[in-house]
Design a protein around this motif. Structure first.
Motif, mmCIF file in Angstrom:
data_model
loop_
_atom_site.group_PDB
_atom_site.id
_atom_site.type_symbol
_atom_site.label_atom_id
_atom_site.label_comp_id
_atom_site.label_asym_id
_atom_site.label_seq_id
_atom_site.Cartn_x
_atom_site.Cartn_y
_atom_site.Cartn_z
ATOM 1 N N VAL A 326 11.070 -0.580 -5.307
ATOM 2 C CA VAL A 326 10.760 0.806 -5.004
ATOM 3 C C VAL A 326 9.866 0.819 -3.776
ATOM 4 N N GLY A 327 10.278 1.582 -2.781
ATOM 5 C CA GLY A 327 9.484 1.666 -1.556
ATOM 6 C C GLY A 327 8.519 2.843 -1.600
ATOM 7 N N ILE A 328 7.598 2.823 -0.687
ATOM 8 C CA ILE A 328 6.652 3.907 -0.557
ATOM 9 C C ILE A 328 6.793 4.427 0.864
ATOM 10 N N SER A 329 6.907 5.733 1.048
ATOM 11 C CA SER A 329 6.900 6.219 2.422
ATOM 12 C C SER A 329 5.602 6.964 2.675
ATOM 13 N N GLY A 330 5.005 6.669 3.794
ATOM 14 C CA GLY A 330 3.856 7.450 4.216
ATOM 15 C C GLY A 330 2.515 6.835 3.939
ATOM 16 N N MET A 331 2.338 6.258 2.765
ATOM 17 C CA MET A 331 1.002 5.795 2.442
ATOM 18 C C MET A 331 0.711 4.423 3.030
ATOM 19 N N ALA A 332 1.804 3.675 3.289
ATOM 20 C CA ALA A 332 1.610 2.277 3.646
ATOM 21 C C ALA A 332 0.600 2.075 4.766
ATOM 22 N N LYS A 333 0.767 2.844 5.831
ATOM 23 C CA LYS A 333 -0.094 2.635 6.987
ATOM 24 C C LYS A 333 -1.554 2.899 6.634
ATOM 25 N N MET A 334 -1.752 4.018 5.923
ATOM 26 C CA MET A 334 -3.120 4.378 5.579
ATOM 27 C C MET A 334 -3.750 3.352 4.649
ATOM 28 N N SER A 335 -2.954 2.946 3.624
ATOM 29 C CA SER A 335 -3.540 2.049 2.646
ATOM 30 C C SER A 335 -3.723 0.655 3.209
ATOM 31 N N SER A 336 -2.761 0.217 4.036
ATOM 32 C CA SER A 336 -2.915 -1.146 4.514
ATOM 33 C C SER A 336 -4.089 -1.235 5.483
ATOM 34 N N SER A 337 -4.399 -0.115 6.135
ATOM 35 C CA SER A 337 -5.563 -0.155 7.014
ATOM 36 C C SER A 337 -6.849 -0.319 6.208
ATOM 37 N N LYS A 338 -6.792 0.122 4.946
ATOM 38 C CA LYS A 338 -7.943 -0.087 4.064
ATOM 39 C C LYS A 338 -7.791 -1.358 3.240
ATOM 40 N N GLY A 339 -6.653 -2.043 3.428
ATOM 41 C CA GLY A 339 -6.429 -3.277 2.697
ATOM 42 C C GLY A 339 -5.982 -3.070 1.271
ATOM 43 N N GLY A 340 -5.841 -1.821 0.852
ATOM 44 C CA GLY A 340 -5.481 -1.564 -0.534
ATOM 45 C C GLY A 340 -3.993 -1.445 -0.724
ATOM 46 N N VAL A 341 -3.558 -1.220 -1.926
ATOM 47 C CA VAL A 341 -2.152 -0.996 -2.229
ATOM 48 C C VAL A 341 -2.043 0.314 -3.009
ATOM 49 N N PRO A 342 -0.926 1.047 -2.834
ATOM 50 C CA PRO A 342 -0.766 2.267 -3.624
ATOM 51 C C PRO A 342 -0.500 1.926 -5.088
ATOM 52 N N THR A 343 -1.183 2.588 -5.973
ATOM 53 C CA THR A 343 -1.028 2.337 -7.404
ATOM 54 C C THR A 343 -0.405 3.573 -8.058
ATOM 55 N N PRO A 344 0.050 3.451 -9.292
ATOM 56 C CA PRO A 344 0.559 4.642 -9.985
ATOM 57 C C PRO A 344 -0.486 5.760 -10.022
ATOM 58 N N ALA A 345 -1.750 5.403 -10.154
ATOM 59 C CA ALA A 345 -2.797 6.431 -10.163
ATOM 60 C C ALA A 345 -2.840 7.188 -8.836
#
Ligand SMILES: [Zn+2]
Length: 585
Positions: A326-345
């Motif tokens: 399952v891919g994620i659109s949109g959050m990747a750039k923002m989250s990877s800049s913070k080093g985090g990963v998108p979670t279900p929460a």
């Protein structure tokens, strides 16, 4: 209604439910149907891993709707070794590297956490999300199981049959080409770590290439590994084992510690992954457990496990569809800049649980899809609302009806919903413009439909809160709407007669058109009137061009840009008095 039907074949969930019920009745008649998922709390549990849970959940829920008892086991693989320190986790620094090799339940939680250890900390966030999603399950801590000796017989059995296990593993070792060798090393994709904008790849990581299947030991093959009695790490090597006495000797290559234990009473170790997984299929009687696509390769743990469960544990491999990532659109750039990963929460902060459930229900497990954190979420919500209308008026197709029913309710009941589900894009625009000011938000939302006004913001919740969160956490500052404080005198002064007349017509109609529908008619109507056309005239190319330039003028005057939220929503949000001021009345 889909849930009143049985064995309908209306969708993929029904088809799997048919197969799982039939298989369960064949194998364990009269017993609860067992389905399973496995999650590793080795860090923030990635949104991509939710499919590991949602696939069996939807099937389990269909089986429950048909009146069967189902156990959905979620194995928390918290007795796995701590492999690496994830980047960007608050309260964690490089010093956590000293814990690599310990069980996840023996690693300290991030600083400031309310939880006892690393695994509990990351389990808690996932547990909360699963509750919100309406997922009913039995959580099983593998730390608890192993350290309580729950698998003692299975561990002794595996050690007694270590030559058989080695032989199964060897079938794959001998026909090695480099690609198959790499694939054969792969464990479950329990964490998806590599995030790029387009697609989440299978993790480089977890379980991965360095997964120890117990081979390469000069003292022989052993499918069991103790955690060291001194340093707690799994960098141990079994040096001898006696089947009769169950006496096991090991040495620790991390700290040099060595000891002799008896496996018939020793509980600080575990089977290697490729043996652990099939052992648990047999132990729990699992009928259905999906896994990530990388398991389709020869020598993968699912394929090898199928042979080990049959030949060693006298069990049967579950029905195990491979699910696409399952891919994620949109959050990747923002989250990877913070080093985090998108979670279900993170997803549940910007969308309601039924919508997220629907994304999984409507796609077959082998179809990949993306979860939108970007503008696409507005289109997704439009599609969802349109489906809801088709369900309400009975024009919905059977498969779509099934997906909808699986999204909005479980066998246990309805999921919480928004009483007045106003369009998400409208709520987002209002949140954008008001910056969350409640009185202003209520005024605007009440004016959308003056005949039937909103009396309290609670009627628009929780969808309103999700739209506000989306605006504040996902929409970049440069895309936010800032309404002008003062009129743009220079622009107003530069208008020709036509321009001035268009504004006059708009302002003149404001009072009588002050609703979402009314303002829509008004803003499209002004250019028609100017062109000498009737208000219901069909658009011509010239008229469309005139409308576009009229809209651009309004955006410039209201928000100093050429585009913005839909104009009727924007006008309502700005309010009549301020509209008059900014348009020069
Ligand atoms: Zn040690």
């Amino acid at each position: 209604m889909a849930e009143s039907q049985t064995s309908t074949e209306t969708d993929w969930v029904s088809r799997f439910a048919d197969d799982v019920i039939a298989e369960s009745e064949r194998r364990a008649p009269g017993k609860p149907v067992v389905v399973a998922s496995g999650l590793s709390p080795s860090g923030p549990i990635h949104l991509g891993n939710l499919r590991e849970v949602m696939t069996p959940h939807l099937v389990a829920d269909e089986i429950r709707r048909r009146g069967y008892t189902v156990r959905h086991l979620i194995s928390w693989d918290d007795y796995d070794r701590y492999r690496k320190v994830p980047n960007g986790v608050p309260g964690v620094d490089a010093s956590w590297a000293e814990h690599i090799g310990k069980p996840l339940t023996s690693v300290p939680a991030p600083a400031g956490s309310a939880y006892a250890n690393w695994a509990e900390h990351f389990k808690a966030a996932m547990t909360a999300a699963l509750d919100e999603l309406g997922v009913e399950y039995d959580g099983i801590s593998q730390t608890e199981q192993y350290t309580a000796g729950a698998y003692r017989e299975q561990v002794l059995h595996a050690m007694r049959h270590r030559a058989d296990i080695d032989a199964v593993l060897d079938r794959y070792r001998t026909k090695k080409d480099p690609a198959a060798a790499a694939a054969s090393q792969k464990k479950k994709p329990q964490q998806q770590k590599k995030v790029d904008e387009a697609e989440l790849e299978a993790a480089e990581g977890s379980g991965a290439a360095d997964e120890d299947d117990g081979s390469g030991n000069s003292a022989g093959y052993f499918p069991y590994k103790p955690y060291c009695g001194n340093c707690e790490k799994d960098l141990t090597v079994v040096t001898s084992y006696d089947d009769d006495t169950t006496e096991l000797n090991y040495t620790c290559s991390a700290c040099g510690f060595a000891e002799t234990v008896r496996l018939n009473e020793f509980n600080r170790g575990k089977l290697v992954w490729k043996v652990d997984w099939p052992m648990r299929w047999a132990y729990e009687g699992v009928i259905f457990e999906p896994s990530g696509v990388d398991h389709s390769s020869p020598g993968s743990s699912f394929v090898v496990g199928g042979q080990i469960v049959r030949e060693v544990f006298d069990g049967v491999q579950p029905i195990g569809p491979m699910y696409a990532f399952v891919g994620i659109s949109g959050m990747a750039k923002m989250s990877s800049s913070k080093g985090g990963v998108p979670t279900p929460a993170d997803a549940l902060k910007i969308m309601e649980a039924p919508l997220l459930r629907w994304l999984y229900a409507r796609r077959k497990p082998n179809q990949s899809f993306k979860i939108a954190f970007d503008q696409e979420i507005q289109r997704l919500y439009d599609e969802w609302d349109s489906l809801g209308r088709k369900v309400a008026d009975g024009t919905v197709l059977p498969a779509d009806a099934a997906a909808y029913a699986r999204a909005v309710r479980t066998a246990a009941g309805e999921l919480p919903s928004t009483p007045r589900p106003l369009p998400y894009r409208t709520l987002a625009s209002v949140a954008d413009i008001t910056a969350g000011a409640e009185d202003q938000t209520l005024r605007i939302l009440s004016e959308l439909d003056p005949e039937n006004p909103l009396t309290s913001l609670d009627e628009a919740r929780p969808r309103l809160d999700r739209a506000e969160n989306w605006i504040t956490t996902q929409v970049p500052a440069e895309a936010r709407t800032i309404v002008r404080d003062e009129a743009d005198k220079e622009l107003l002064g530069s208008l020709d007669d036509q321009g001035r007349e268009s504004l006059r017509l708009l302002l003149e109609g404001l009072d009588t058109h002050w609703s979402l529908d009314g303002l829509t008619t008004l803003v499209y109507g002004v250019p028609k009137v100017l062109a000498g056309l009737e208000p219901d005239a069909k658009p011509t190319p010239e008229l469309k061009a005139a409308q576009r330039s009229f809209f651009a003028l309004l955006y410039r005057l209201l928000v100093s840009r050429d585009t913005g939220p839909r104009l009727p929503t924007l006008l309502l949000a700005v309010g009549a008095e301020r509209v008059r001021r900014l348009l020069g009345a």
